[in-house]
Design an enzyme around this catalytic site. Structure first.
Site, PDB file in Angstrom:
ATOM      1  N   SER A 123      -5.784   2.345  -0.164  1.00 31.91           N
ATOM      2  CA  SER A 123      -4.597   2.565   0.297  1.00 31.91           C
ATOM      3  C   SER A 123      -4.869   3.753   1.700  1.00 31.91           C
ATOM      4  O   SER A 123      -6.094   3.671   2.048  1.00 31.91           O
ATOM      5  CB  SER A 123      -3.344   3.075  -0.334  1.00 31.91           C
ATOM      6  OG  SER A 123      -2.731   1.981  -0.840  1.00 31.91           O
ATOM      7  N   GLY A 127      -2.035   3.740  -3.859  1.00 29.21           N
ATOM      8  CA  GLY A 127      -1.757   2.436  -4.804  1.00 29.21           C
ATOM      9  C   GLY A 127      -1.087   2.706  -6.009  1.00 29.21           C
ATOM     10  O   GLY A 127      -1.008   1.731  -6.671  1.00 29.21           O
ATOM     11  N   TYR A 187       0.894  -1.366  -0.017  1.00 37.66           N
ATOM     12  CA  TYR A 187      -0.001   0.110   0.008  1.00 37.66           C
ATOM     13  C   TYR A 187       0.940   1.146  -0.038  1.00 37.66           C
ATOM     14  O   TYR A 187       2.074   1.267   0.231  1.00 37.66           O
ATOM     15  CB  TYR A 187      -0.885   0.053   1.221  1.00 37.66           C
ATOM     16  CG  TYR A 187      -0.315   0.500   2.541  1.00 37.66           C
ATOM     17  CD1 TYR A 187      -0.169   1.743   3.173  1.00 37.66           C
ATOM     18  CD2 TYR A 187       0.330  -0.618   3.433  1.00 37.66           C
ATOM     19  CE1 TYR A 187       0.228   1.992   4.181  1.00 37.66           C
ATOM     20  CE2 TYR A 187       0.797  -0.149   4.430  1.00 37.66           C
ATOM     21  CZ  TYR A 187       0.991   1.007   4.930  1.00 37.66           C
ATOM     22  OH  TYR A 187       1.494   1.448   6.095  1.00 37.66           O
ATOM     23  N   CYS A 188       0.118   2.337  -0.335  1.00 38.44           N
ATOM     24  CA  CYS A 188       1.146   3.887  -0.179  1.00 38.44           C
ATOM     25  C   CYS A 188      -0.041   4.692   0.102  1.00 38.44           C
ATOM     26  O   CYS A 188      -0.803   4.540   1.109  1.00 38.44           O
ATOM     27  CB  CYS A 188       1.811   4.095  -1.396  1.00 38.44           C
ATOM     28  SG  CYS A 188       0.700   3.758  -2.810  1.00 38.44           S
ATOM     29  N   GLY A 189      -0.334   5.754  -0.660  1.00 42.58           N
ATOM     30  CA  GLY A 189      -1.220   6.668  -0.517  1.00 42.58           C
ATOM     31  C   GLY A 189      -2.332   6.348  -1.348  1.00 42.58           C
ATOM     32  O   GLY A 189      -3.539   6.667  -1.089  1.00 42.58           O
TER      33      GLY A 189
END
Length: 290
Positions: free
Chosen positions: A275, A251, A247-249
């Site tokens: 995310s 995707g 995940y991140c902010g």
């Protein structure tokens, strides 16, 4: 689970130069830029101006948000409905038997995001250009200017792979689980909640570990590190016998982690598509800082 390596998911500029005359090879520029914005912290916009100024011969331009994301969703860059994706992919000429080559300028994870999308919807013959347009231009290879040349439409075939997508509920259930390794692709300071876009609350999903997408690249050339070095980036993590969720902010950067893990032979890797844009905004969900 780890199977065989797939270094063929990444192609060199030399390989592409020799393949440009092949009608079954389709090239796409996926470049998107992040622009600071006082009202929303930042906004994203397709870099069509740079494409018009110069692109790899025969390439088409993909607006990741407009072409390959769900425009009706409250969060940016969400997986689109299968029929919508198939319609756009077909319009670009993508169909079985065609090899899709993806590149971007600056941040390479826009290309890996589209790589992931095509894989989710079942297109197997898709690769990423190592070093993107920056490397191509630095080597003084031929470029075209102006709009993309017309291309015959194709008939994209959807074979959806749900194992490549993780939901909020699956991520929540994975906290504390010995069966899942959850990985954040954000920068270390963002992972710790010190700076960067908080998406509502700073920090990370509890129990997750940090493998920044930027750490997988040579900082100067934007090419991916050698396969043995990439393997070391994940060697300290329990990814061999677990399901992996990146995940991140939104995707996007997470797709770089998912891409490298696929090259390393891990076939049970998913992206939490919403995310932190979903997770941090929901105060009922736990979050860690520090």
């Amino acid at each position: 689970m780890r199977t065989q390596n797939h270094p063929d998911y990444l192609v060199s500029t030399q390989w592409l130069a020799s393949a440009l005359s092949d009608r079954d090879v389709l090239v796409f520029d996926c470049t998107t830029r992040i622009v600071p914005d006082e009202r929303t912290i930042y906004r994203t916009e397709p870099v069509i101006d740079r494409f018009l100024a110069g692109h790899i011969p025969g390439a088409q331009f993909v607006d990741v948000q407009k072409d390959f994301s769900d425009s009706t969703h409250r969060y940016k860059f969400m997986l689109p409905p299968a029929d919508q994706f198939a319609e756009r992919a077909s319009a670009f000429g993508i169909e079985p038997g065609k090899t899709v080559v993806l590149y971007s300028t600056m941040d390479p994870w826009w290309a890996t995001r589209v790589w992931w999308l095509l894989r989710v919807f079942g297109h197997e013959r898709v690769v990423v250009l190592d070093g993107g347009f920056d490397k191509w231009a630095a080597e003084q290879r031929p470029v075209e200017t102006g709009p993309a040349l017309p291309r015959e439409p194709g008939r994209f075939t959807v074979r959806f792979n749900p194992r490549m997508v993780a939901s909020r509920d699956e991520v929540l259930a994975a906290i504390g689980s010995d069966a899942v390794c959850t990985i954040s692709a954000r920068l270390p300071s963002q992972f710790a909640g010190i700076d960067g876009n908080t998406y509502g609350r700073p920090g990370r999903i509890p129990g997750s570990v940090n493998v920044p997408a930027a750490s997988l690249l040579d900082a100067e050339t934007k090419t991916y590190l050698p396969l043995d070095v990439l393997r070391e980036r994940f060697a300290h993590l329990p990814v061999a016998d677990r399901r992996v969720i990146a995940y991140c902010g939104h995707g996007i950067a997470a797709s770089a982690d998912a891409f490298v893990l696929a090259m390393l032979g891990y076939d049970n890797v998913a992206i939490y598509d919403a995310s932190l844009s979903e997770w941090a905004a929901d105060h009922s969900l736990p979050i860690e800082v520090g």
